[in-house]
Design a protein around this motif. Structure first.
Motif, PDB file in Angstrom:
ATOM      1  N   ALA A 233      91.770  57.258 -22.970  1.00 51.09           N
ATOM      2  CA  ALA A 233      92.002  56.453 -21.786  1.00 51.09           C
ATOM      3  C   ALA A 233      90.965  55.340 -21.700  1.00 51.09           C
ATOM      4  O   ALA A 233      91.296  54.213 -21.357  1.00 51.09           O
ATOM      5  CB  ALA A 233      91.980  57.324 -20.539  1.00 51.09           C
ATOM      6  N   ALA A 234      89.734  55.674 -21.998  1.00 48.97           N
ATOM      7  CA  ALA A 234      88.671  54.669 -21.897  1.00 48.97           C
ATOM      8  C   ALA A 234      88.812  53.586 -22.955  1.00 48.97           C
ATOM      9  O   ALA A 234      88.678  52.399 -22.657  1.00 48.97           O
ATOM     10  CB  ALA A 234      87.305  55.338 -22.006  1.00 48.97           C
ATOM     11  N   LEU A 235      89.106  53.978 -24.181  1.00 41.89           N
ATOM     12  CA  LEU A 235      89.198  52.998 -25.265  1.00 41.89           C
ATOM     13  C   LEU A 235      90.433  52.112 -25.179  1.00 41.89           C
ATOM     14  O   LEU A 235      90.358  50.908 -25.368  1.00 41.89           O
ATOM     15  CB  LEU A 235      89.203  53.708 -26.628  1.00 41.89           C
ATOM     16  N   VAL A 236      91.561  52.707 -24.911  1.00 47.40           N
ATOM     17  CA  VAL A 236      92.825  51.973 -24.976  1.00 47.40           C
ATOM     18  C   VAL A 236      93.203  51.361 -23.639  1.00 47.40           C
ATOM     19  O   VAL A 236      93.652  50.228 -23.578  1.00 47.40           O
ATOM     20  CB  VAL A 236      93.959  52.898 -25.483  1.00 47.40           C
ATOM     21  N   ARG A 237      93.002  52.098 -22.563  1.00 50.30           N
ATOM     22  CA  ARG A 237      93.468  51.635 -21.249  1.00 50.30           C
ATOM     23  C   ARG A 237      92.339  51.184 -20.330  1.00 50.30           C
ATOM     24  O   ARG A 237      92.590  50.703 -19.236  1.00 50.30           O
ATOM     25  CB  ARG A 237      94.303  52.717 -20.595  1.00 50.30           C
ATOM     26  N   GLY A 238      91.092  51.380 -20.739  1.00 48.07           N
ATOM     27  CA  GLY A 238      89.968  50.952 -19.922  1.00 48.07           C
ATOM     28  C   GLY A 238      89.800  51.754 -18.638  1.00 48.07           C
ATOM     29  O   GLY A 238      89.345  51.229 -17.636  1.00 48.07           O
ATOM     30  N   VAL A 239      90.147  53.043 -18.677  1.00 45.77           N
ATOM     31  CA  VAL A 239      90.093  53.899 -17.493  1.00 45.77           C
ATOM     32  C   VAL A 239      89.104  55.029 -17.753  1.00 45.77           C
ATOM     33  O   VAL A 239      89.173  55.685 -18.782  1.00 45.77           O
ATOM     34  CB  VAL A 239      91.491  54.501 -17.205  1.00 45.77           C
ATOM     35  N   ASP A 240      88.186  55.251 -16.801  1.00 44.36           N
ATOM     36  CA  ASP A 240      87.296  56.392 -16.968  1.00 44.36           C
ATOM     37  C   ASP A 240      88.001  57.661 -16.490  1.00 44.36           C
ATOM     38  O   ASP A 240      89.072  57.599 -15.886  1.00 44.36           O
ATOM     39  CB  ASP A 240      85.962  56.181 -16.251  1.00 44.36           C
ATOM     40  N   LEU A 241      87.414  58.787 -16.753  1.00 41.21           N
ATOM     41  CA  LEU A 241      88.054  60.073 -16.474  1.00 41.21           C
ATOM     42  C   LEU A 241      88.476  60.216 -15.016  1.00 41.21           C
ATOM     43  O   LEU A 241      89.549  60.722 -14.714  1.00 41.21           O
ATOM     44  CB  LEU A 241      87.119  61.214 -16.870  1.00 41.21           C
ATOM     45  N   GLY A 242      87.651  59.744 -14.110  1.00 42.37           N
ATOM     46  CA  GLY A 242      87.959  59.870 -12.695  1.00 42.37           C
ATOM     47  C   GLY A 242      89.112  58.991 -12.229  1.00 42.37           C
ATOM     48  O   GLY A 242      89.663  59.200 -11.160  1.00 42.37           O
ATOM     49  N   GLY A 243      89.497  58.022 -13.049  1.00 48.20           N
ATOM     50  CA  GLY A 243      90.557  57.105 -12.652  1.00 48.20           C
ATOM     51  C   GLY A 243      91.876  57.321 -13.365  1.00 48.20           C
ATOM     52  O   GLY A 243      92.793  56.503 -13.255  1.00 48.20           O
ATOM     53  N   VAL A 244      91.998  58.407 -14.112  1.00 48.83           N
ATOM     54  CA  VAL A 244      93.230  58.677 -14.861  1.00 48.83           C
ATOM     55  C   VAL A 244      94.383  58.916 -13.885  1.00 48.83           C
ATOM     56  O   VAL A 244      94.254  59.666 -12.929  1.00 48.83           O
ATOM     57  CB  VAL A 244      93.040  59.885 -15.807  1.00 48.83           C
ATOM     58  N   THR A 245      95.506  58.245 -14.161  1.00 52.21           N
ATOM     59  CA  THR A 245      96.689  58.356 -13.304  1.00 52.21           C
ATOM     60  C   THR A 245      97.838  59.009 -14.073  1.00 52.21           C
ATOM     61  O   THR A 245      97.743  59.241 -15.284  1.00 52.21           O
ATOM     62  CB  THR A 245      97.156  56.960 -12.853  1.00 52.21           C
ATOM     63  N   VAL A 246      98.916  59.259 -13.363  1.00 52.27           N
ATOM     64  CA  VAL A 246     100.122  59.793 -13.999  1.00 52.27           C
ATOM     65  C   VAL A 246     100.599  58.829 -15.080  1.00 52.27           C
ATOM     66  O   VAL A 246     101.030  59.249 -16.157  1.00 52.27           O
ATOM     67  CB  VAL A 246     101.225  60.045 -12.941  1.00 52.27           C
ATOM     68  N   GLU A 247     100.508  57.536 -14.814  1.00 56.76           N
ATOM     69  CA  GLU A 247     100.925  56.534 -15.804  1.00 56.76           C
ATOM     70  C   GLU A 247     100.067  56.619 -17.066  1.00 56.76           C
ATOM     71  O   GLU A 247     100.569  56.451 -18.172  1.00 56.76           O
ATOM     72  CB  GLU A 247     100.860  55.125 -15.205  1.00 56.76           C
ATOM     73  N   ASP A 248      98.755  56.882 -16.909  1.00 54.90           N
ATOM     74  CA  ASP A 248      97.877  57.048 -18.067  1.00 54.90           C
ATOM     75  C   ASP A 248      98.281  58.276 -18.879  1.00 54.90           C
ATOM     76  O   ASP A 248      98.294  58.241 -20.113  1.00 54.90           O
ATOM     77  CB  ASP A 248      96.412  57.186 -17.631  1.00 54.90           C
ATOM     78  N   CYS A 249      98.630  59.346 -18.191  1.00 58.31           N
ATOM     79  CA  CYS A 249      99.066  60.567 -18.879  1.00 58.31           C
ATOM     80  C   CYS A 249     100.371  60.323 -19.629  1.00 58.31           C
ATOM     81  O   CYS A 249     100.548  60.776 -20.760  1.00 58.31           O
ATOM     82  CB  CYS A 249      99.219  61.713 -17.891  1.00 58.31           C
ATOM     83  N   SER A 250     101.265  59.589 -19.017  1.00 60.02           N
ATOM     84  CA  SER A 250     102.526  59.242 -19.673  1.00 60.02           C
ATOM     85  C   SER A 250     102.274  58.369 -20.904  1.00 60.02           C
ATOM     86  O   SER A 250     102.885  58.567 -21.954  1.00 60.02           O
ATOM     87  CB  SER A 250     103.438  58.524 -18.682  1.00 60.02           C
ATOM     88  N   ALA A 251     101.344  57.432 -20.770  1.00 59.82           N
ATOM     89  CA  ALA A 251     100.992  56.575 -21.910  1.00 59.82           C
ATOM     90  C   ALA A 251     100.388  57.401 -23.046  1.00 59.82           C
ATOM     91  O   ALA A 251     100.640  57.129 -24.221  1.00 59.82           O
ATOM     92  CB  ALA A 251     100.021  55.482 -21.470  1.00 59.82           C
ATOM     93  N   TYR A 252      99.595  58.421 -22.703  1.00 64.82           N
ATOM     94  CA  TYR A 252      99.026  59.308 -23.720  1.00 64.82           C
ATOM     95  C   TYR A 252     100.128  60.047 -24.469  1.00 64.82           C
ATOM     96  O   TYR A 252     100.104  60.140 -25.699  1.00 64.82           O
ATOM     97  CB  TYR A 252      98.055  60.301 -23.081  1.00 64.82           C
ATOM     98  N   LYS A 253     101.109  60.555 -23.727  1.00 65.91           N
ATOM     99  CA  LYS A 253     102.228  61.249 -24.371  1.00 65.91           C
ATOM    100  C   LYS A 253     102.981  60.299 -25.307  1.00 65.91           C
ATOM    101  O   LYS A 253     103.362  60.685 -26.415  1.00 65.91           O
ATOM    102  CB  LYS A 253     103.168  61.823 -23.320  1.00 65.91           C
ATOM    103  N   ASP A 254     103.179  59.065 -24.874  1.00 62.80           N
ATOM    104  CA  ASP A 254     103.829  58.065 -25.738  1.00 62.80           C
ATOM    105  C   ASP A 254     102.980  57.785 -26.968  1.00 62.80           C
ATOM    106  O   ASP A 254     103.497  57.636 -28.073  1.00 62.80           O
ATOM    107  CB  ASP A 254     104.080  56.769 -24.972  1.00 62.80           C
ATOM    108  N   PHE A 255     101.655  57.706 -26.770  1.00 59.23           N
ATOM    109  CA  PHE A 255     100.726  57.427 -27.859  1.00 59.23           C
ATOM    110  C   PHE A 255     100.794  58.508 -28.934  1.00 59.23           C
ATOM    111  O   PHE A 255     100.916  58.209 -30.123  1.00 59.23           O
ATOM    112  CB  PHE A 255      99.303  57.313 -27.317  1.00 59.23           C
ATOM    113  N   ILE A 256     100.723  59.784 -28.520  1.00 57.61           N
ATOM    114  CA  ILE A 256     100.729  60.845 -29.525  1.00 57.61           C
ATOM    115  C   ILE A 256     102.109  61.034 -30.159  1.00 57.61           C
ATOM    116  O   ILE A 256     102.219  61.564 -31.256  1.00 57.61           O
ATOM    117  CB  ILE A 256     100.166  62.178 -28.989  1.00 57.61           C
TER     118      ILE A 256
END
Length: 72
Positions: free
Chosen positions: A1-24
């Protein structure tokens, strides 16, 4: 999240989780090593190739367990 989306752990959203699933599900070639390359050398990347469906599910399970642990 930090490297690709520029989001720290405390700011992870549902959209970030969805993007992670797409990434993997479709790991970019730039994140894949082209050969058996030692870490921290030219050509090294964190993945050896695309993830199998089983590996994708394991990744989701591990992240889900980690977040559950953090919440507790």
């Amino acid at each position: 999240a930090a490297l690709v989306r520029g989001v720290d752990l405390g700011g992870v959203t549902v959209e970030d989780c969805s993007a992670y699933k797409d990434f993997i599900a479709d790991v970019p070639v730039s994140w894949q090593s082209r050969a058996n390359v030692p870490r921290r050398t030219a050509g090294w990347a964190p993945f050896r190739g695309p993830l199998t469906p089983r590996s994708q599910q394991l990744a989701i399970t591990v992240v889900r367990a980690w977040f559950s642990w953090l919440v507790e």
